[in-house]
Enzyme design. Structure first.
Site, PDB file in Angstrom:
ATOM      1  N   ASP A   9       0.846  -1.182   0.000  1.00  0.00           N
ATOM      2  CA  ASP A   9       0.000   0.000   0.000  1.00  0.00           C
ATOM      3  C   ASP A   9       0.891   1.245   0.000  1.00  0.00           C
ATOM      4  O   ASP A   9       1.735   1.402   0.881  1.00  0.00           O
ATOM      5  CB  ASP A   9      -0.876  -0.051   1.269  1.00  0.00           C
ATOM      6  CG  ASP A   9      -1.877   1.080   1.344  1.00  0.00           C
ATOM      7  OD1 ASP A   9      -1.963   1.874   0.388  1.00  0.00           O
ATOM      8  OD2 ASP A   9      -2.560   1.173   2.379  1.00  0.00           O
ATOM      9  N   ASP A 112      -3.393   2.481  -5.701  1.00  0.00           N
ATOM     10  CA  ASP A 112      -2.148   2.466  -4.924  1.00  0.00           C
ATOM     11  C   ASP A 112      -2.008   1.238  -4.024  1.00  0.00           C
ATOM     12  O   ASP A 112      -1.245   1.260  -3.074  1.00  0.00           O
ATOM     13  CB  ASP A 112      -2.040   3.737  -4.070  1.00  0.00           C
ATOM     14  CG  ASP A 112      -3.028   3.728  -2.918  1.00  0.00           C
ATOM     15  OD1 ASP A 112      -4.183   3.331  -3.135  1.00  0.00           O
ATOM     16  OD2 ASP A 112      -2.636   4.103  -1.808  1.00  0.00           O
ATOM     17  N   GLU A 113      -2.745   0.182  -4.329  1.00  0.00           N
ATOM     18  CA  GLU A 113      -2.673  -1.015  -3.488  1.00  0.00           C
ATOM     19  C   GLU A 113      -2.669  -2.264  -4.354  1.00  0.00           C
ATOM     20  O   GLU A 113      -3.365  -2.306  -5.368  1.00  0.00           O
ATOM     21  CB  GLU A 113      -3.942  -1.147  -2.642  1.00  0.00           C
ATOM     22  CG  GLU A 113      -4.065  -0.261  -1.465  1.00  0.00           C
ATOM     23  CD  GLU A 113      -5.484  -0.398  -0.909  1.00  0.00           C
ATOM     24  OE1 GLU A 113      -5.785  -1.425  -0.284  1.00  0.00           O
ATOM     25  OE2 GLU A 113      -6.278   0.516  -1.138  1.00  0.00           O
TER      26      GLU A 113
END
Ligand SMILES: [Mg+2]
Length: 422
Positions: A9, A112-113
């Site tokens: 993350d 973003d993960e």
């Protein structure tokens, strides 16, 4: 054999990416991460909401999802930068590319993960925790931003672990660590527990994740329906979902919509899901693809996004079937908090028709449904998408019957409440 799952993350992604862009590409000298700063909105017009914030802004009380005007009251010196979504997509791709160097089993979960299935790779990577540190340091060195990595034997626990202390950290949460690392935490730390679920649990005298795990699941089902069971499973560390990689270059068939007003009732949410299922399924049909995995994402007004997926018994391109799956996932996931964004995604694609496994308990006439969808597609192709629509949309002026149409998520197609009243 126990699996080894990573959840990676990016720390304050939008803000980090803005900071890196200014430092590395524009030769700037100010690191936005080190001053009170937020991404979102336009300071001169004083509108918009906070999408990401620096630690210094957080210390002033600035919260993600709150209006810019509120944030500026708490922190008058706040530097506000507008969001640059195309820039974020570029950084996101660079980040995912690094992950895919180590395994094809990478599932992008949001911009973003990502999850990585690192099971059985000890011979190549050595100790997973030591490897995670190397991976984290490599991303930070090459790309300039930091990540947290959570490691466990399933996706849910890995995601919980990456949410522990930030930034730039590696955490483990293996099943044997649940009682010490997860159970003492407040229930609100569970990923699917929003404000209204938290309140409902408090009324039942449940304050920690451990108390939730030890509660009779029937009681939870009675008060919170299907969602009660979902969070009870997670509180006990159980999650059987697999890392579902999307090979690079493979098209994802999905669609999401940001709504102009907050959705607070299930009926409206279902209309939006139907509208999204309609566009996603029609794109699958147009490209001769069928999907076996359906997932739903929900973003609430705190800008927290959760998503949930299921694998269907057979691959499908039928609107109705995708919609039914989406509704089931929604029911398991939604905690009654006001909704800002809804998404429907499909994966596990196949272009060959595999044929359906017949079931004694399933009398659905799939062929008839397929013929109906084909007929609808033909009419729309000839006379436009509004030539035919499901009856449930006729009396509903709030939700467009086919939302979006863009893989990254469409424009706002929901009419505002004001227009609705006209
Ligand atoms: Mg993040």
């Amino acid at each position: 054999m126990e699996k080894v799952i990573f959840h990676i993350d990016v720390n304050s992604a939008y803000l980090s990416w803005e900071a890196v862009y200014r430092l590395r590409e524009q030769g700037g000298s100010v690191d936005l991460r080190e001053i009170p700063c937020a991404v979102g909105g336009d300071k001169s017009k004083r509108h918009g909401i906070i999408l990401a914030k620096s630690l210094a802004a957080k210390a002033c009380g600035v919260r993600t999802g709150e209006p810019l005007t509120e944030a500026l009251k708490k922190c008058p010196g706040l530097t506000v930068v507008p969001a640059h979504h195309s820039l974020y997509r570029q950084y996101s791709k660079k980040f995912m590319d690094i992950l895919r160097e180590y395994t094809p089993d990478v599932q992008q979960y949001s911009i973003d993960e990502a999850f990585m299935d690192m099971s059985g790779m000890e011979k190549i990577i050595g100790d997973p925790v030591a490897f995670a540190h190397k991976l984290k340091n490599r991303i930070s060195r090459e790309l300039g931003f930091t990540v947290n990595i959570g490691i466990s034997s399933n996706k849910y626990l890995a995601k919980m672990a990456s949410d522990f202390e930030k930034p730039d950290k590696v955490h483990t949460l293996f099943p044997e660590e649940i009682p010490t690392k997860m159970w003492p935490l407040p229930v609100s730390d569970l990923i699917f527990v929003g404000r209204s679920t938290q309140e409902a649990l408090h009324k039942l005298g449940i304050y920690t994740i451990g108390q939730l795990a030890g509660t009779d699941v029937e009681i939870l089902r009675h008060h919170l329906k299907k969602q009660g069971e979902t969070i009870w499973e997670f509180a006990n560390g159980r999650d059987s979902s697999l890392v579902e990689p999307v090979p690079e270059g493979n098209k994802m068939y999905g669609n999401s919509t940001t709504v102009a007003f907050d959705i607070t009732d299930e009926d409206t949410a279902r209309m939006v899901l139907l509208s999204l299922s309609e566009t996603v399924a029609s794109r699958l049909r147009k490209d001769g693809q069928k999907a076996q995995m359906v997932s739903v994402s929900i973003r609430n007004t705190d800008m927290k996004t959760v998503s949930h997926q299921k694998v269907m018994p057979a691959a499908t391109d039928i609107t109705e079937e995708i919609y039914e799956a989406a509704c089931q996932l929604f029911e398991e996931l939604w905690d009654q908090s006001p909704i800002r964004l809804l998404g429907v995604q499909t994966g596990k694609l196949s272009s060959e028709s595999q044929g359906r496994q017949m079931s004694l308990f399933d009398n659905t006439d799939y062929e008839k449904m397929e013929r109906m969808d084909q007929a609808v597609d033909k009419i729309r192709k000839k006379y436009g998408k509004n030539a035919i629509m499901r009856a449930s949309f006729l009396d509903n002026k709030k939700v467009d019957h086919m939302t979006g149409g863009h893989p990254d998520g469409g424009q706002v197609n929901l009419k505002t409440l004001k227009e609705r009243k006209k």
